[in-house]
Design an enzyme around this catalytic site. Structure first.
Site, PDB file in Angstrom:
ATOM      1  N   ASN A  15      -4.337   9.850  13.340  1.00 35.38           N
ATOM      2  CA  ASN A  15      -3.479  10.614  12.405  1.00 35.38           C
ATOM      3  C   ASN A  15      -2.130  10.957  13.045  1.00 35.38           C
ATOM      4  O   ASN A  15      -1.284  11.586  12.425  1.00 35.38           O
ATOM      5  CB  ASN A  15      -4.196  11.894  11.942  1.00 35.38           C
ATOM      6  CG  ASN A  15      -4.418  12.885  13.079  1.00 35.38           C
ATOM      7  OD1 ASN A  15      -3.967  12.661  14.212  1.00 35.38           O
ATOM      8  ND2 ASN A  15      -5.107  13.973  12.789  1.00 35.38           N
ATOM      9  N   ASP A  41      -6.864   9.781   9.062  1.00 39.10           N
ATOM     10  CA  ASP A  41      -7.534  10.895   9.726  1.00 39.10           C
ATOM     11  C   ASP A  41      -9.044  10.702   9.628  1.00 39.10           C
ATOM     12  O   ASP A  41      -9.536  10.312   8.550  1.00 39.10           O
ATOM     13  CB  ASP A  41      -7.134  12.218   9.024  1.00 39.10           C
ATOM     14  CG  ASP A  41      -7.470  13.430   9.877  1.00 39.10           C
ATOM     15  OD1 ASP A  41      -6.604  14.298  10.056  1.00 39.10           O
ATOM     16  OD2 ASP A  41      -8.612  13.470  10.398  1.00 39.10           O
ATOM     17  N   PHE A  63     -12.238   9.067  20.407  1.00 35.04           N
ATOM     18  CA  PHE A  63     -11.346   9.915  21.221  1.00 35.04           C
ATOM     19  C   PHE A  63     -10.772  11.068  20.392  1.00 35.04           C
ATOM     20  O   PHE A  63     -10.136  11.971  20.940  1.00 35.04           O
ATOM     21  CB  PHE A  63     -10.109   9.114  21.679  1.00 35.04           C
ATOM     22  CG  PHE A  63     -10.366   7.944  22.555  1.00 35.04           C
ATOM     23  CD1 PHE A  63     -10.324   6.648  22.059  1.00 35.04           C
ATOM     24  CD2 PHE A  63     -10.627   8.120  23.904  1.00 35.04           C
ATOM     25  CE1 PHE A  63     -10.517   5.552  22.880  1.00 35.04           C
ATOM     26  CE2 PHE A  63     -10.823   7.014  24.739  1.00 35.04           C
ATOM     27  CZ  PHE A  63     -10.756   5.741  24.215  1.00 35.04           C
ATOM     28  N   SER A 107     -16.075  16.110  27.926  1.00 39.25           N
ATOM     29  CA  SER A 107     -15.235  16.740  28.962  1.00 39.25           C
ATOM     30  C   SER A 107     -16.074  17.520  29.959  1.00 39.25           C
ATOM     31  O   SER A 107     -17.115  18.078  29.596  1.00 39.25           O
ATOM     32  CB  SER A 107     -14.249  17.697  28.285  1.00 39.25           C
ATOM     33  OG  SER A 107     -13.639  18.541  29.237  1.00 39.25           O
ATOM     34  N   TYR A 131     -12.598  24.973  22.555  1.00 35.25           N
ATOM     35  CA  TYR A 131     -12.464  23.519  22.802  1.00 35.25           C
ATOM     36  C   TYR A 131     -13.726  22.995  23.477  1.00 35.25           C
ATOM     37  O   TYR A 131     -14.345  22.036  23.020  1.00 35.25           O
ATOM     38  CB  TYR A 131     -11.239  23.239  23.682  1.00 35.25           C
ATOM     39  CG  TYR A 131     -11.294  21.891  24.353  1.00 35.25           C
ATOM     40  CD1 TYR A 131     -11.622  21.782  25.704  1.00 35.25           C
ATOM     41  CD2 TYR A 131     -11.080  20.729  23.624  1.00 35.25           C
ATOM     42  CE1 TYR A 131     -11.713  20.544  26.314  1.00 35.25           C
ATOM     43  CE2 TYR A 131     -11.164  19.488  24.233  1.00 35.25           C
ATOM     44  CZ  TYR A 131     -11.485  19.399  25.580  1.00 35.25           C
ATOM     45  OH  TYR A 131     -11.597  18.167  26.181  1.00 35.25           O
ATOM     46  N   LYS A 135     -16.949  20.303  22.234  1.00 32.87           N
ATOM     47  CA  LYS A 135     -17.476  19.151  22.978  1.00 32.87           C
ATOM     48  C   LYS A 135     -18.994  19.299  23.151  1.00 32.87           C
ATOM     49  O   LYS A 135     -19.751  18.355  22.981  1.00 32.87           O
ATOM     50  CB  LYS A 135     -16.793  19.041  24.341  1.00 32.87           C
ATOM     51  CG  LYS A 135     -15.324  18.655  24.282  1.00 32.87           C
ATOM     52  CD  LYS A 135     -15.119  17.277  23.676  1.00 32.87           C
ATOM     53  CE  LYS A 135     -13.674  16.850  23.703  1.00 32.87           C
ATOM     54  NZ  LYS A 135     -13.440  15.535  23.071  1.00 32.87           N
ATOM     55  N   ASN A 161     -10.443  15.512  35.321  1.00 32.49           N
ATOM     56  CA  ASN A 161      -9.036  15.790  34.954  1.00 32.49           C
ATOM     57  C   ASN A 161      -8.191  14.520  34.903  1.00 32.49           C
ATOM     58  O   ASN A 161      -7.684  14.087  35.936  1.00 32.49           O
ATOM     59  CB  ASN A 161      -8.438  16.809  35.942  1.00 32.49           C
ATOM     60  CG  ASN A 161      -8.976  18.192  35.700  1.00 32.49           C
ATOM     61  OD1 ASN A 161     -10.178  18.426  35.802  1.00 32.49           O
ATOM     62  ND2 ASN A 161      -8.083  19.117  35.356  1.00 32.49           N
ATOM     63  N   ARG A 213      -9.509  20.579  41.569  1.00 35.16           N
ATOM     64  CA  ARG A 213     -10.006  19.793  40.448  1.00 35.16           C
ATOM     65  C   ARG A 213     -10.226  18.335  40.864  1.00 35.16           C
ATOM     66  O   ARG A 213      -9.651  17.893  41.868  1.00 35.16           O
ATOM     67  CB  ARG A 213      -8.988  19.821  39.288  1.00 35.16           C
ATOM     68  CG  ARG A 213      -8.768  21.199  38.667  1.00 35.16           C
ATOM     69  CD  ARG A 213      -9.980  21.693  37.923  1.00 35.16           C
ATOM     70  NE  ARG A 213      -9.748  22.971  37.252  1.00 35.16           N
ATOM     71  CZ  ARG A 213      -9.852  24.167  37.817  1.00 35.16           C
ATOM     72  NH1 ARG A 213     -10.202  24.252  39.104  1.00 35.16           N
ATOM     73  NH2 ARG A 213      -9.646  25.274  37.123  1.00 35.16           N
ATOM     74  N   ARG A 274      -4.982  32.198  35.799  1.00 40.85           N
ATOM     75  CA  ARG A 274      -5.008  31.975  34.347  1.00 40.85           C
ATOM     76  C   ARG A 274      -6.412  32.304  33.839  1.00 40.85           C
ATOM     77  O   ARG A 274      -7.404  31.845  34.413  1.00 40.85           O
ATOM     78  CB  ARG A 274      -4.655  30.521  34.033  1.00 40.85           C
ATOM     79  CG  ARG A 274      -4.669  30.127  32.580  1.00 40.85           C
ATOM     80  CD  ARG A 274      -4.133  28.718  32.360  1.00 40.85           C
ATOM     81  NE  ARG A 274      -4.995  27.710  33.015  1.00 40.85           N
ATOM     82  CZ  ARG A 274      -4.774  26.382  32.914  1.00 40.85           C
ATOM     83  NH1 ARG A 274      -3.738  25.913  32.251  1.00 40.85           N
ATOM     84  NH2 ARG A 274      -5.580  25.525  33.509  1.00 40.85           N
ATOM     85  N   ASP A 277      -9.886  30.067  33.962  1.00 46.85           N
ATOM     86  CA  ASP A 277      -9.892  29.056  35.040  1.00 46.85           C
ATOM     87  C   ASP A 277     -11.045  29.319  36.012  1.00 46.85           C
ATOM     88  O   ASP A 277     -11.412  30.472  36.245  1.00 46.85           O
ATOM     89  CB  ASP A 277      -8.571  29.111  35.830  1.00 46.85           C
ATOM     90  CG  ASP A 277      -7.514  28.222  35.220  1.00 46.85           C
ATOM     91  OD1 ASP A 277      -7.827  27.520  34.243  1.00 46.85           O
ATOM     92  OD2 ASP A 277      -6.374  28.220  35.708  1.00 46.85           O
TER      93      ASP A 277
HETATM   94  C1  WQD Z   1      -5.571  22.202  36.672  1.00 44.00           C
HETATM   95  C2  WQD Z   1      -5.285  23.205  37.791  1.00 44.00           C
HETATM   96  C3  WQD Z   1      -4.819  25.423  36.992  1.00 44.00           C
HETATM   97  C4  WQD Z   1      -1.044  24.365  34.998  1.00 44.00           C
HETATM   98  C5  WQD Z   1      -8.264  21.181  31.342  1.00 44.00           C
HETATM   99  C6  WQD Z   1      -9.377  21.206  30.347  1.00 44.00           C
HETATM  100  C7  WQD Z   1     -10.307  20.060  30.577  1.00 44.00           C
HETATM  101  C8  WQD Z   1      -9.538  18.758  30.599  1.00 44.00           C
HETATM  102  C9  WQD Z   1      -8.395  18.807  31.601  1.00 44.00           C
HETATM  103  C10 WQD Z   1      -9.730  17.588  28.488  1.00 44.00           C
HETATM  104  C11 WQD Z   1      -5.949  24.566  37.559  1.00 44.00           C
HETATM  105  C12 WQD Z   1      -3.600  24.835  37.673  1.00 44.00           C
HETATM  106  C13 WQD Z   1      -2.232  24.295  35.706  1.00 44.00           C
HETATM  107  C14 WQD Z   1       0.043  25.131  35.512  1.00 44.00           C
HETATM  108  C15 WQD Z   1      -1.303  25.696  37.418  1.00 44.00           C
HETATM  109  N1  WQD Z   1      -9.049  18.445  29.300  1.00 44.00           N
HETATM  110  N2  WQD Z   1      -2.350  24.945  36.901  1.00 44.00           N
HETATM  111  N3  WQD Z   1      -0.132  25.762  36.707  1.00 44.00           N
HETATM  112  O1  WQD Z   1      -7.729  23.593  33.195  1.00 44.00           O
HETATM  113  O2  WQD Z   1      -8.733  22.054  34.997  1.00 44.00           O
HETATM  114  O3  WQD Z   1      -8.808  21.357  32.625  1.00 44.00           O
HETATM  115  O4  WQD Z   1      -7.599  19.944  31.259  1.00 44.00           O
HETATM  116  O5  WQD Z   1     -10.776  17.051  28.695  1.00 44.00           O
HETATM  117  O6  WQD Z   1     -11.224  20.041  29.519  1.00 44.00           O
HETATM  118  O7  WQD Z   1     -10.113  22.392  30.534  1.00 44.00           O
HETATM  119  O8  WQD Z   1      -6.619  21.384  33.822  1.00 44.00           O
HETATM  120  O9  WQD Z   1      -4.311  20.749  34.367  1.00 44.00           O
HETATM  121  O10 WQD Z   1      -4.688  22.845  32.987  1.00 44.00           O
HETATM  122  O11 WQD Z   1      -5.264  22.849  35.433  1.00 44.00           O
HETATM  123  O12 WQD Z   1      -1.438  26.284  38.497  1.00 44.00           O
HETATM  124  O13 WQD Z   1       1.154  25.243  34.912  1.00 44.00           O
HETATM  125  O14 WQD Z   1      -3.886  23.461  37.826  1.00 44.00           O
HETATM  126  O15 WQD Z   1      -4.971  26.800  37.321  1.00 44.00           O
HETATM  127  O16 WQD Z   1      -6.352  25.061  38.824  1.00 44.00           O
HETATM  128  P1  WQD Z   1      -7.993  22.217  33.720  1.00 44.00           P
HETATM  129  P2  WQD Z   1      -5.135  21.947  34.084  1.00 44.00           P
END
Ligand code: WQD
Length: 320
Positions: A15, A41, A63, A107, A131, A135, A161, A213, A274, A277
């Protein structure tokens, strides 16, 4: 692209809520192969019925879904409707068309706060945001669908990630608005689109205090889908696989790797954690290696190099 290069005929249904059809032109430029595209969609049952009637579909890779953790907290109804209802409409259309092979994009967020590391597929599951809940619920829907009809072949892929871009620099992540995720944020700081990175917390129980991560290159993720597709086309059953490298990297490690790859300084400041997290999250990818004969081949440096090539060549491009 991975599937096109392996000789599959691809039908893309999108979509374009968070992507642009222009990416298909670039895929054709890279592969010299066309992708059949339907701007529809998955919530539109009539559109799906038409698509399945117009094409001989062997399998579906699903996806389609909203995927921003923070956004899901503020608009949960849209997330449940789009992700859950969309999946129900899709699976019903597949059932009606007697198409029972599906690969689903799940995820690592379904693990919630993992009990230990590295994470295995049989670990307890929980969701800390809408979210992740979608899943988790879709995984349950697929499990129940299989129990109702063991003629289905279902592969659930839990992404860790995803980062990086296609090595050509022609295709990559271009989120609309301010990026939620780390890598696209860092790449926009490198181009000057954003002033500096805010690192969410440097007081975690990790080697340098910042979040850890399991970053996986999108091209490794793509080959994981190809391996899962081969499995669903060759047998029935339902399986779950972690798609990760099995290695954790901190925010600071990614930042320094990106500075090395781009030659750009990434200014940053530490700010409070955040909400939602977790300190560390990385996969045990043994099961995918054993059953899908798949493993990652690209390291963090290559992820950063490919992300930078895409960002520096496409700055200002719309989302893909
Ligand atoms: C990674 C690290 C943040 C942004 C999410 C979803 C997960 C998947 C991937 C789909 C963490 C830190 C981030 C910033 C920061 N999505 N960070 N400053 O939260 O591990 O996972 O995305 O499948 O389902 O939950 O990924 O990239 O947001 O964060 O310090 O501006 O980077 O605290 O440690 P996350 P992220």
């Amino acid at each position: 692209m991975e599937l096109l290069n392996e000789g599959y005929e691809i039908i893309c249904v999108d979509n374009c809520y968070n992507s642009s059809p222009d990416v298909l032109n670039r895929i054709e430029k890279i592969t010299s192969k066309k992708v059949k595209f339907y701007h529809d969609d998955i919530l539109d049952a009539a559109a799906l019925k038409r698509i399945f009637s117009e094409n001989k579909v062997d399998a579906v890779i699903h996806f389609a879904g909203l995927k921003a953790v923070g956004e899901s907290v503020s608009i949960p109804l849209q997330y449940y409707h789009n992700n859950i209802s969309g999946t129900l409409v899709l699976c019903q259309a597949m059932k009606d068309a007697n198409v029972k092979n599906i690969v689903f994009s799940s995820s690592a967020t379904v693990y919630g706060l993992p009990k230990s590391l590295p994470i295995q597929e049989n670990f307890p599951l929980s969701a800390t945001n809408p979210y992740g809940q979608t899943k988790l619920m879709i995984e349950q829907i697929l499990q129940d669908l299989y129990v109702s009809d063991p003629g289905w072949s279902i592969s659930i892929l839990r992404y860790f990630n995803p980062v990086g871009a296609h090595k050509s620099g022609l295709i990559g992540e271009a989120p609309k608005g301010i990026p939620n995720n780390l890598m696209p944020y860092v790449t926009q700081v490198a181009t000057g689109k954003l002033p500096q990175l805010k690192i969410f917390g440097n007081d975690y129980p990790t080697p340098d205090g910042t979040g850890v991560r399991d970053y996986i290159h999108v091209s490794d993720l793509a080959s994981g889908h190809s391996a899962a597709l081969k499995r669903v086309l060759s047998q029935t059953g339902i399986d779950v696989y972690n798609l990760g490298t099995g290695k954790g990297n901190s925010v600071l490690e990614l930042l320094h790797a990106f500075e090395k790859a781009s030659g750009r300084k990434i200014p940053y400041e530490f700010v409070p954690r955040r909400s939602g997290d977790i300190a560390s999250c990385y996969a045990d990818p043994t099961k995918a290696k054993k059953e899908l004969h798949w493993e990652t081949t690209r390291d963090l440096n290559e992820m950063c190099e490919d992300s930078w090539r895409w960002q520096s060549q496409s700055s200002g491009k719309t989302s893909d």
